[in-house]
Motif scaffolding. Sequence first.
Motif, PDB file in Angstrom:
ATOM      1  N   CYS A 135     -12.340  -6.775  -0.293  1.00  0.00           N
ATOM      2  CA  CYS A 135     -11.066  -6.102  -0.057  1.00  0.00           C
ATOM      3  C   CYS A 135     -10.601  -6.430   1.355  1.00  0.00           C
ATOM      4  O   CYS A 135     -11.405  -6.424   2.294  1.00  0.00           O
ATOM      5  CB  CYS A 135     -11.207  -4.582  -0.196  1.00  0.00           C
ATOM      6  SG  CYS A 135     -11.760  -4.017  -1.816  1.00  0.00           S
ATOM      7  N   LYS A 169      -8.914  -1.436  -7.304  1.00  0.00           N
ATOM      8  CA  LYS A 169     -10.331  -1.576  -7.639  1.00  0.00           C
ATOM      9  C   LYS A 169     -10.609  -1.018  -9.033  1.00  0.00           C
ATOM     10  O   LYS A 169     -11.363  -1.609  -9.816  1.00  0.00           O
ATOM     11  CB  LYS A 169     -11.177  -0.871  -6.581  1.00  0.00           C
ATOM     12  CG  LYS A 169     -11.082  -1.526  -5.208  1.00  0.00           C
ATOM     13  CD  LYS A 169     -11.598  -0.641  -4.104  1.00  0.00           C
ATOM     14  CE  LYS A 169     -13.086  -0.459  -4.138  1.00  0.00           C
ATOM     15  NZ  LYS A 169     -13.568   0.297  -2.947  1.00  0.00           N
ATOM     16  N   ASN A 170      -9.972   0.099  -9.353  1.00  0.00           N
ATOM     17  CA  ASN A 170     -10.163   0.729 -10.660  1.00  0.00           C
ATOM     18  C   ASN A 170      -9.650  -0.165 -11.778  1.00  0.00           C
ATOM     19  O   ASN A 170     -10.295  -0.325 -12.824  1.00  0.00           O
ATOM     20  CB  ASN A 170      -9.429   2.074 -10.671  1.00  0.00           C
ATOM     21  CG  ASN A 170      -9.899   2.993 -11.782  1.00  0.00           C
ATOM     22  OD1 ASN A 170     -10.186   2.550 -12.879  1.00  0.00           O
ATOM     23  ND2 ASN A 170      -9.957   4.284 -11.492  1.00  0.00           N
ATOM     24  N   ILE A 227      -2.554   2.261  -4.534  1.00  0.00           N
ATOM     25  CA  ILE A 227      -3.440   2.429  -3.385  1.00  0.00           C
ATOM     26  C   ILE A 227      -4.672   1.583  -3.651  1.00  0.00           C
ATOM     27  O   ILE A 227      -4.861   1.055  -4.751  1.00  0.00           O
ATOM     28  CB  ILE A 227      -3.800   3.905  -3.143  1.00  0.00           C
ATOM     29  CG1 ILE A 227      -4.519   4.507  -4.366  1.00  0.00           C
ATOM     30  CG2 ILE A 227      -2.541   4.701  -2.814  1.00  0.00           C
ATOM     31  CD1 ILE A 227      -4.967   5.944  -4.167  1.00  0.00           C
ATOM     32  N   LEU A 228      -5.528   1.430  -2.654  1.00  0.00           N
ATOM     33  CA  LEU A 228      -6.664   0.524  -2.796  1.00  0.00           C
ATOM     34  C   LEU A 228      -7.558   0.905  -3.967  1.00  0.00           C
ATOM     35  O   LEU A 228      -8.001   0.034  -4.733  1.00  0.00           O
ATOM     36  CB  LEU A 228      -7.482   0.493  -1.499  1.00  0.00           C
ATOM     37  CG  LEU A 228      -8.672  -0.476  -1.476  1.00  0.00           C
ATOM     38  CD1 LEU A 228      -8.222  -1.909  -1.731  1.00  0.00           C
ATOM     39  CD2 LEU A 228      -9.411  -0.380  -0.140  1.00  0.00           C
ATOM     40  N   SER A 229      -7.823   2.197  -4.141  1.00  0.00           N
ATOM     41  CA  SER A 229      -8.699   2.610  -5.239  1.00  0.00           C
ATOM     42  C   SER A 229      -8.080   2.289  -6.599  1.00  0.00           C
ATOM     43  O   SER A 229      -8.806   2.049  -7.576  1.00  0.00           O
ATOM     44  CB  SER A 229      -9.034   4.098  -5.135  1.00  0.00           C
ATOM     45  OG  SER A 229      -7.867   4.889  -5.214  1.00  0.00           O
ATOM     46  N   ASP A 230      -6.742   2.286  -6.696  1.00  0.00           N
ATOM     47  CA  ASP A 230      -6.078   1.894  -7.948  1.00  0.00           C
ATOM     48  C   ASP A 230      -6.420   0.451  -8.313  1.00  0.00           C
ATOM     49  O   ASP A 230      -6.773   0.142  -9.459  1.00  0.00           O
ATOM     50  CB  ASP A 230      -4.557   2.010  -7.813  1.00  0.00           C
ATOM     51  CG  ASP A 230      -4.062   3.435  -7.748  1.00  0.00           C
ATOM     52  OD1 ASP A 230      -4.780   4.337  -8.204  1.00  0.00           O
ATOM     53  OD2 ASP A 230      -2.945   3.639  -7.239  1.00  0.00           O
ATOM     54  N   GLU A 233     -12.101  -2.974 -12.369  1.00  0.00           N
ATOM     55  CA  GLU A 233     -13.325  -2.504 -13.025  1.00  0.00           C
ATOM     56  C   GLU A 233     -13.080  -2.152 -14.485  1.00  0.00           C
ATOM     57  O   GLU A 233     -13.920  -2.433 -15.347  1.00  0.00           O
ATOM     58  CB  GLU A 233     -13.873  -1.306 -12.249  1.00  0.00           C
ATOM     59  CG  GLU A 233     -14.415  -1.698 -10.874  1.00  0.00           C
ATOM     60  CD  GLU A 233     -14.574  -0.522  -9.926  1.00  0.00           C
ATOM     61  OE1 GLU A 233     -14.237   0.621 -10.325  1.00  0.00           O
ATOM     62  OE2 GLU A 233     -15.037  -0.745  -8.791  1.00  0.00           O
ATOM     63  N   ARG A 234     -11.932  -1.561 -14.784  1.00  0.00           N
ATOM     64  CA  ARG A 234     -11.606  -1.246 -16.178  1.00  0.00           C
ATOM     65  C   ARG A 234     -11.438  -2.515 -17.007  1.00  0.00           C
ATOM     66  O   ARG A 234     -11.609  -2.494 -18.231  1.00  0.00           O
ATOM     67  CB  ARG A 234     -10.308  -0.435 -16.251  1.00  0.00           C
ATOM     68  CG  ARG A 234     -10.403   0.973 -15.720  1.00  0.00           C
ATOM     69  CD  ARG A 234      -9.143   1.755 -16.028  1.00  0.00           C
ATOM     70  NE  ARG A 234      -9.124   3.047 -15.367  1.00  0.00           N
ATOM     71  CZ  ARG A 234      -8.285   4.042 -15.684  1.00  0.00           C
ATOM     72  NH1 ARG A 234      -7.398   3.855 -16.652  1.00  0.00           N
ATOM     73  NH2 ARG A 234      -8.327   5.174 -15.030  1.00  0.00           N
ATOM     74  N   ASN A 258       0.845  -1.190   0.000  1.00  0.00           N
ATOM     75  CA  ASN A 258       0.000   0.000   0.000  1.00  0.00           C
ATOM     76  C   ASN A 258       0.883   1.244   0.000  1.00  0.00           C
ATOM     77  O   ASN A 258       1.674   1.451   0.919  1.00  0.00           O
ATOM     78  CB  ASN A 258      -0.899  -0.018   1.238  1.00  0.00           C
ATOM     79  CG  ASN A 258      -1.810   1.192   1.326  1.00  0.00           C
ATOM     80  OD1 ASN A 258      -1.894   1.991   0.400  1.00  0.00           O
ATOM     81  ND2 ASN A 258      -2.496   1.321   2.450  1.00  0.00           N
ATOM     82  N   VAL A 302      -7.343  -7.592  -3.031  1.00  0.00           N
ATOM     83  CA  VAL A 302      -8.619  -7.383  -3.724  1.00  0.00           C
ATOM     84  C   VAL A 302      -9.003  -8.673  -4.421  1.00  0.00           C
ATOM     85  O   VAL A 302      -8.168  -9.312  -5.078  1.00  0.00           O
ATOM     86  CB  VAL A 302      -8.531  -6.229  -4.750  1.00  0.00           C
ATOM     87  CG1 VAL A 302      -9.781  -6.184  -5.612  1.00  0.00           C
ATOM     88  CG2 VAL A 302      -8.347  -4.901  -4.028  1.00  0.00           C
ATOM     89  N   THR A 340      -7.138   0.798   3.878  1.00  0.00           N
ATOM     90  CA  THR A 340      -6.308   1.848   3.289  1.00  0.00           C
ATOM     91  C   THR A 340      -5.157   2.263   4.199  1.00  0.00           C
ATOM     92  O   THR A 340      -4.267   2.993   3.768  1.00  0.00           O
ATOM     93  CB  THR A 340      -7.153   3.090   2.965  1.00  0.00           C
ATOM     94  OG1 THR A 340      -7.811   3.546   4.153  1.00  0.00           O
ATOM     95  CG2 THR A 340      -8.192   2.770   1.892  1.00  0.00           C
TER      96      THR A 340
END
Length: 273
Positions: free
Chosen positions: A224, A211-212, A206-209, A215-216, A168, A268, A261
């Motif tokens: 998570c 997940k993104n 980072i966590l949102s990376d 999803e992409r 992280n 993930v 986070t």
Amino acid sequence: MTNYPVTHRKDWLPAVHRTFEFFEGRKYQGEPLEERIVFYCQMLENFGLIAPGKRIVDLGAGIYWFNPLVGAMGPQMNLVDDYGGGGGVDNANRGPAEDLLRRYREEYHFPMFEQDILKSPLPFEDASVDAVTCFHCLEHWHNSPKRLFLDIFRILKPGGMLFLATPNAVNIRKRITVPLGMNNWSSLDEWYEEEPCFRGHVREPILSDLKNICERSGLVVRACYGRNFIGRESLVFERVPKPVMHAIASFSQRTLKYFPTLCSDLHVAARKP
């Protein structure tokens, strides 16, 4: 998105015995296994993937306990890596690693593919794989993994799972030490002197990376998890006695795992619709 409970299975013990003897060369007598390897197995179990007939592909596998342990519990493991350094492969002394890889093939009959996973398509048929795992590999990649993640989507069966684990970039330790002027990356010597290619961390997410990225790629994030496995080995704390550091990390994890986070390890789990 569900926070699945983590549980142990008693029927893992025969696989633990076999894997321990393979790596240690002696009988297992209840020694504790590396915590994060057990956790990876538990993530797979949470989604019903530790079972005979399941086909699992591990990317950037290196040489470690996870593949033999899971393979001994029933799933067919498939390893894909360039074995170019790191993950148990010492480029300055490749003999032990090459010997262990040979023994892997003889003992577990793993299909092993030696290739750069960012440059070459994965050698699997469309919709033929139940799960793909990629643990602490993504942060070492020098180029965009976009093509790779689209290829992961291709080989996964409908309902198949992708499991990612990375450090992280903004864990609680870094949020404290970086403002104090401490370096957040590899030492200068590790980066400057390593030849022929630096194999350390290039970009920590980072966590949102994570997940993104899922999803992409057309995947749906299902869970998570945050843990502090690598945090307790941080070089920032190298002067702190290891038993003390491990005790602090274990104690803090009881709270921090509810706030992924802030943890040192991000995990993930994402599913192909």
